[in-house]
Every structure is written in C-alpha cells, then in structure tokens.
Design an enzyme around this catalytic site. Structure first.
Site, PDB file in Angstrom:
ATOM      1  CG  HIS A  34      -2.395  -1.861  11.955  1.00 22.01           C
ATOM      2  ND1 HIS A  34      -1.141  -2.205  11.489  1.00 22.01           N
ATOM      3  CD2 HIS A  34      -2.199  -1.224  13.129  1.00 22.01           C
ATOM      4  CE1 HIS A  34      -0.230  -1.809  12.351  1.00 22.01           C
ATOM      5  NE2 HIS A  34      -0.840  -1.200  13.365  1.00 22.01           N
ATOM      6  CG  ASP A  64      -0.116  -3.331   8.534  1.00 18.99           C
ATOM      7  OD1 ASP A  64      -1.212  -2.738   8.403  1.00 18.99           O
ATOM      8  OD2 ASP A  64       0.536  -3.328   9.588  1.00 18.99           O
ATOM      9  CB  SER A 148       1.297   1.140  13.883  1.00 17.10           C
ATOM     10  OG  SER A 148       1.345   0.027  14.730  1.00 17.10           O
TER      11      SER A 148
END
Length: 179
Positions: A34, A64, A148
């Site tokens: 992402h 992911d 992230s």
C-alpha cells in the site's frame, strides 16, 4: 529508509522500508504494497539524506508486501532476521519508521508485543466487504501513517515484523499490527 511514492511528478504517499542486501549485492527495500500502490516513481530516501529512484521488483496486495531495488553504492548494514514465531507476548519491541513523512523520518517508538497470530479482515477493493484475512502480530508501539513498511525489532536488534496497519478511533489506543 523512507519510501516516497509519486505519480506524474506529484507525491501521492510515503512510508518506510527496510534495507535488504541480496546475495548478489543489490540494495533492495522491503516495504508495504500500500506504500507503493498507484505510483509511477518510487524514491528511496536513506538516513544520510541521499535519495535514489527505485524500481519495484514485485508487490503483492494480499500479503501487503513489496520489494523495491535501488542502484546504490552505499555501505549498508542490514538487520539480522529474527524469528517472529519465537517472539513472546509482552516482549519489548521497537518500531522504526517515518511517521507523517520525511519530516519525522528515522523515528522510533517502544512497546511490547500485545498479541500474536491476530486475524485482521482486509477490504482490498474498497467495497466495504472483507476480501482477505491478514495474520499479524499486535503491538502497542506507536504505528502512525508513514510507519507502514518500517521495522519491528526485538531487543536483540533482530527484525521480527514489518509494520503495516493500526486500528484507529477515539476509543482505541495502541493497536498497531506488523506482518
């Protein structure tokens, strides 16, 4: 490292990454899917401020995870890989990343492993219906937008997770998750 994602010369997002040097000596960065999703250009910013354009070698929406390669002649010491299966609930950990972009790059937060083998439903296509269940470790180390793709590290300095998401609301605090 920080990973800056652009499309048509405009920054559309940023996150963090973990440097990995493969057996052939190429510098690669593991980050979240992402973080790089939707971008046409990906800039890797190292802790010394050097920015190098990277090439996405692969990315997987379900796990992911993404792998970005950069051509860099840098002396890099990669993390030792730990075993997340051997990590224990209440074990201390450090989350490393770039919360809110490069202004706060190379930040660390401290916490514990709050849970293991947590199942988090994920909506991949934005229709409000879960398409996939992620198996993750829960931590109360602060995970913020921009973290992230960053490292979750145990007290031995070993990489045991890739920070990926958090549950956020006015009634919830300290629920971050690492792959």
């Amino acid at each position: 490292v920080s990973v800056i994602t652009e499309q048509q010369g405009r920054v559309i997002g940023s996150g963090s990454g973990i440097v990995y040097k493969n057996k052939d000596g190429f510098v690669q960065v593991v980050t979240n899917h992402h973080v790089i999703d939707g971008g046409t250009q990906h800039i890797v910013r190292f802790s010394n401020g050097q920015e190098i354009e990277g090439q996405v070698l692969g990315s997987d929406v379900y796990t992911d995870l993404a792998l970005v390669q950069v051509e860099a002649d840098l002396e890099i010491e990669a993390f030792e890989l730990g075993d997340s299966e051997r990590a224990n609930v209440v074990e201390f950990v450090v989350a490393i990343g770039s919360p809110l972009g490069i202004e706060f790059e190379n930040s660390t937060t401290f916490g514990i492993i709050s849970g293991k083998n947590r199942v988090i439903p994920v909506d991949l296509d934005g229709d409000g219906v879960s398409d996939w269940d992620m198996m993750v470790m829960q931590t109360d180390a602060a995970i913020n937008p921009g973290n992230s793709g960053g490292a979750l590290v145990n007290m031995a300095g070993e990489l045991i997770g890739i920070n990926s998401l958090k549950i956020s609301s006015s009634q919830i605090e300290g629920m971050g998750f690492s792959i």
